[in-house]
Design a protein around this motif. Structure first.
Motif: not given
Length: 309
Positions: A2-7, A28, A274, A277
């Motif tokens: 999964k991409s960082l955005k999805e996470r 982003d 990052q 997240y």
């Protein structure tokens, strides 16, 4: 994988969190936010939030404001070092001495200041409503306006009020080069220059429109021109271009040649996807404001929000 955005979007749901982002954040971060806005819009949005956690993708004073308006919620900021040169230009102890030296003045502070400075104020304003706030004060009442002297000068001219200005400013909005701007305009004579009122007077004199970040976006949407030179932090161009995909937007040039030859806020750009997240995952760094400061600072913020309805 999964991409960082999805996470981030998954974590947000899992933790009942909301992400508020300023227009000056990197693209982003704006794309994963629930709301993107200017200081006034973000303050109004913070009051409506029905979440357990507010992740504020912006700078320290903005997250503090969200905490003051939501004392029972957890407010987190991706990078605690994301400060503000304008807020730093007004230390609370010196500002208190300044106020004490000028009794009988109503104290209006621009939202770009610390919670301690807000607590010393009678009313807070943003660039969207500064003129309206100043005009709400009786004409015979003297006013202290802090911390931004450029915004203060602009509001003074617009309202005809002679205000006592604190000597503070924003390094980003003072970084524009008049010579380079004029040269750019000569190459693009069909463009309209639009500017934020934190910019210096000589830059504002070139502008066809002066207003807050939200005001500037609204202007390019409604104005028939097809090309604009934009004198504010370059992060605004992401949301602005989404609103007007058919128009040409050119960032106003800065004195110093940097990565984009525009003016960028190093503090705003400290937040990264990052860090957003990690901040959500760990629910830290958390923003806390002492209870007495919170109580005092809430009064001038609520006065502003009441007047801005």
């Amino acid at each position: 994988m999964k991409s960082l955005k999805e996470r981030i979007l998954e974590l947000k749901k899992e933790k009942n969190a909301v992400i508020l982002a300023h227009y000056y954040q990197e693209a982003d971060i704006q794309d994963v936010a629930d709301y993107v806005g200017d200081s006034l819009g973000l303050s109004q949005e913070a009051m409506k939030v029905d979440a357990d956690i507010i992740l504020f993708a912006g700078v320290h004073f903005m997250a503090e404001t969200a905490k003051i308006l939501n004392p029972t919620k957890k407010v987190i900021l991706p990078d605690l070092k994301a400060g503000c040169s304008l807020a730093d230009s007004c230390p609370p102890d010196l500002f208190k001495k300044f106020i004490d030296a000028h009794p009988d003045h109503v104290v209006i502070t621009y939202i770009n200041c610390s919670a301690e400075v807000k607590a010393l104020s009678d009313i807070v304003c943003t660039s969207s409503n500064a003129v309206k706030i100043v005009e709400s004060i009786p004409k015979d009442t003297p006013i202290i306006f802090a911390p931004d002297k450029n915004l203060g000068k602009y509001v003074s001219q617009k309202t005809g009020r002679d205000m006592l200005l604190w000597d503070g400013s924003c390094v980003v909005h003072e970084a524009f080069s008049l010579d380079k701007l004029i040269a750019l305009y000569k190459k693009n004579p069909d463009a309209k220059i639009i500017a934020h009122p934190e910019s210096e007077t000589h830059i504002l004199k070139t502008a066809a429109y002066i207003g807050s970040t939200a005001g500037m976006i609204e202007f390019v949407k409604t104005d028939p021109s097809k090309k604009f030179i934009v004198a504010t932090e370059a992060g605004i161009l992401h949301k602005m271009q989404q609103e007007v995909p058919d128009k040409i937007l050119i960032p106003a040039p800065a004195e110093e040649d940097n990565t984009c030859a525009c003016s960028e806020c190093g503090y705003m750009k400290m937040n990264t996807l990052q860090k957003v997240y990690d901040c959500l995952l760990n629910e830290s760094p958390e923003i806390n404001v002492p209870a007495d400061i919170m109580k005092k600072a809430l009064i001038p913020i609520e006065r502003m929000l009441e007047l801005s309805k």
